[in-house]
Every structure is written in C-alpha cells, then in structure tokens.
Design a protein around this motif. Structure first.
Motif, short mmCIF file in Angstrom:
data_model
loop_
_atom_site.label_atom_id
_atom_site.label_comp_id
_atom_site.label_asym_id
_atom_site.label_seq_id
_atom_site.Cartn_x
_atom_site.Cartn_y
_atom_site.Cartn_z
N MET A 95 54.99 60.06 -79.18
CA MET A 95 55.91 61.14 -79.42
C MET A 95 55.66 62.30 -78.46
O MET A 95 56.58 62.89 -77.94
CB MET A 95 55.78 61.60 -80.87
N THR A 96 54.40 62.64 -78.21
CA THR A 96 54.11 63.75 -77.31
C THR A 96 54.40 63.39 -75.86
O THR A 96 54.73 64.27 -75.07
CB THR A 96 52.65 64.20 -77.44
N GLU A 97 54.30 62.09 -75.51
CA GLU A 97 54.61 61.68 -74.14
C GLU A 97 56.09 61.89 -73.85
O GLU A 97 56.46 62.29 -72.75
CB GLU A 97 54.21 60.23 -73.91
N ASP A 98 56.97 61.59 -74.82
CA ASP A 98 58.39 61.82 -74.62
C ASP A 98 58.69 63.31 -74.46
O ASP A 98 59.50 63.71 -73.64
CB ASP A 98 59.19 61.26 -75.80
N PHE A 99 58.03 64.10 -75.25
CA PHE A 99 58.23 65.55 -75.17
C PHE A 99 57.76 66.09 -73.82
O PHE A 99 58.43 66.89 -73.19
CB PHE A 99 57.50 66.26 -76.31
N ASP A 100 56.63 65.62 -73.34
CA ASP A 100 56.12 66.06 -72.06
C ASP A 100 57.01 65.60 -70.91
O ASP A 100 57.23 66.33 -69.96
CB ASP A 100 54.70 65.56 -71.84
N MET A 101 57.52 64.38 -71.00
CA MET A 101 58.40 63.86 -69.96
C MET A 101 59.71 64.62 -69.93
O MET A 101 60.25 64.90 -68.86
CB MET A 101 58.66 62.36 -70.18
N GLU A 102 60.21 65.00 -71.11
CA GLU A 102 61.45 65.78 -71.17
C GLU A 102 61.25 67.16 -70.54
O GLU A 102 62.09 67.63 -69.78
CB GLU A 102 61.90 65.92 -72.62
N ASN A 103 60.12 67.80 -70.84
CA ASN A 103 59.83 69.10 -70.24
C ASN A 103 59.64 68.99 -68.73
O ASN A 103 60.09 69.86 -67.99
CB ASN A 103 58.58 69.72 -70.87
N LEU A 104 58.97 67.93 -68.31
CA LEU A 104 58.74 67.74 -66.89
C LEU A 104 60.06 67.52 -66.15
O LEU A 104 60.30 68.12 -65.10
CB LEU A 104 57.81 66.55 -66.66
N SER A 105 60.92 66.70 -66.70
CA SER A 105 62.20 66.45 -66.03
C SER A 105 63.07 67.71 -66.00
O SER A 105 63.73 67.99 -65.00
CB SER A 105 62.95 65.29 -66.69
N GLN A 106 63.02 68.48 -67.07
CA GLN A 106 63.78 69.74 -67.09
C GLN A 106 63.20 70.73 -66.07
O GLN A 106 63.95 71.41 -65.37
CB GLN A 106 63.77 70.34 -68.49
N ALA A 107 61.90 70.79 -65.95
CA ALA A 107 61.27 71.68 -64.98
C ALA A 107 61.61 71.26 -63.56
O ALA A 107 61.85 72.11 -62.69
CB ALA A 107 59.76 71.69 -65.18
N ILE A 108 61.66 69.96 -63.29
CA ILE A 108 62.01 69.48 -61.96
C ILE A 108 63.45 69.85 -61.62
O ILE A 108 63.74 70.33 -60.52
CB ILE A 108 61.77 67.96 -61.84
N VAL A 109 64.36 69.65 -62.57
CA VAL A 109 65.77 69.99 -62.33
C VAL A 109 65.93 71.49 -62.12
O VAL A 109 66.64 71.93 -61.20
CB VAL A 109 66.66 69.49 -63.49
N LEU A 110 65.27 72.31 -62.92
CA LEU A 110 65.37 73.76 -62.76
C LEU A 110 64.75 74.22 -61.44
O LEU A 110 65.30 75.09 -60.76
CB LEU A 110 64.71 74.47 -63.93
N GLY A 111 63.62 73.64 -61.06
CA GLY A 111 63.01 73.99 -59.78
C GLY A 111 63.87 73.60 -58.59
O GLY A 111 64.04 74.37 -57.65
#
Length: 93
Positions: A1-17
């Motif tokens: 569950m935490t891996e999905d949350f971390d991957m979602e945050n990472l992908s959002q951070a990449i798109v925003l960056g």
C-alpha cells in the motif's frame, strides 16, 4: 500500500517538475519579441531620420509589426501559465 502511495507521489512530482521546466523554456520565447521589437523600432527611427515626410506610414507599419511580434510572447506566456496553474497532465496520472 505504501509503495503505491510513494509511486503516485513520485509520478506527480516528476510531472510537476517537468511542467515547471517546460514553463521556464516557454518563457524563453519572450526574448524573441523583445529583440525583434527593439530592432524594428531602431530601423523605424533610422527610416524617419532619412525621410521625415514618411513618418506616418513608417510609424503605422512599425506598430502593426510590433503587435504581430508581441503575439508570440503572449502565446508563450499563456502556455507557461497553463503548465503552472491549470496543468492538463496531472489528470493523466
């Protein structure tokens, strides 16, 4: 569950960056109209200095050319604002 949350945050951070980098690159397009309008104004002053009787036509042509050149800067500003504040790529995640 935490891996999905971390991957979602990472992908959002990449798109925003990437969007921030894209907005910065879009604003580099603001240099072109500034240089072009300055060049146009300088040449118009030279032309009026050579033929003062044609100053009305020269000024009209210069203003139309400057207005057309300015639209590219405005388009890049709109793209930068869209990428920063109304990012269409976030909904794709």
């Amino acid at each position: 569950m935490t891996e999905d949350f971390d991957m979602e945050n990472l992908s959002q951070a990449i798109v925003l960056g990437a969007s921030a980098i894209g907005a910065g690159l879009a604003m580099i397009a603001g240099l072109g109209p500034g240089i072009g309008e300055g060049f146009c104004g300088g040449k118009a002053v030279e032309a009026i200095g050579r033929q003062p009787e044609a100053s009305g036509a020269i000024t009209r042509t210069m203003i139309i050319g400057d207005a057309l050149a300015e639209t590219t800067g405005l388009y890049s500003l709109v793209i930068a604002l869209l990428l920063m504040f109304a990012n269409p790529f976030i909904s794709q995640l």
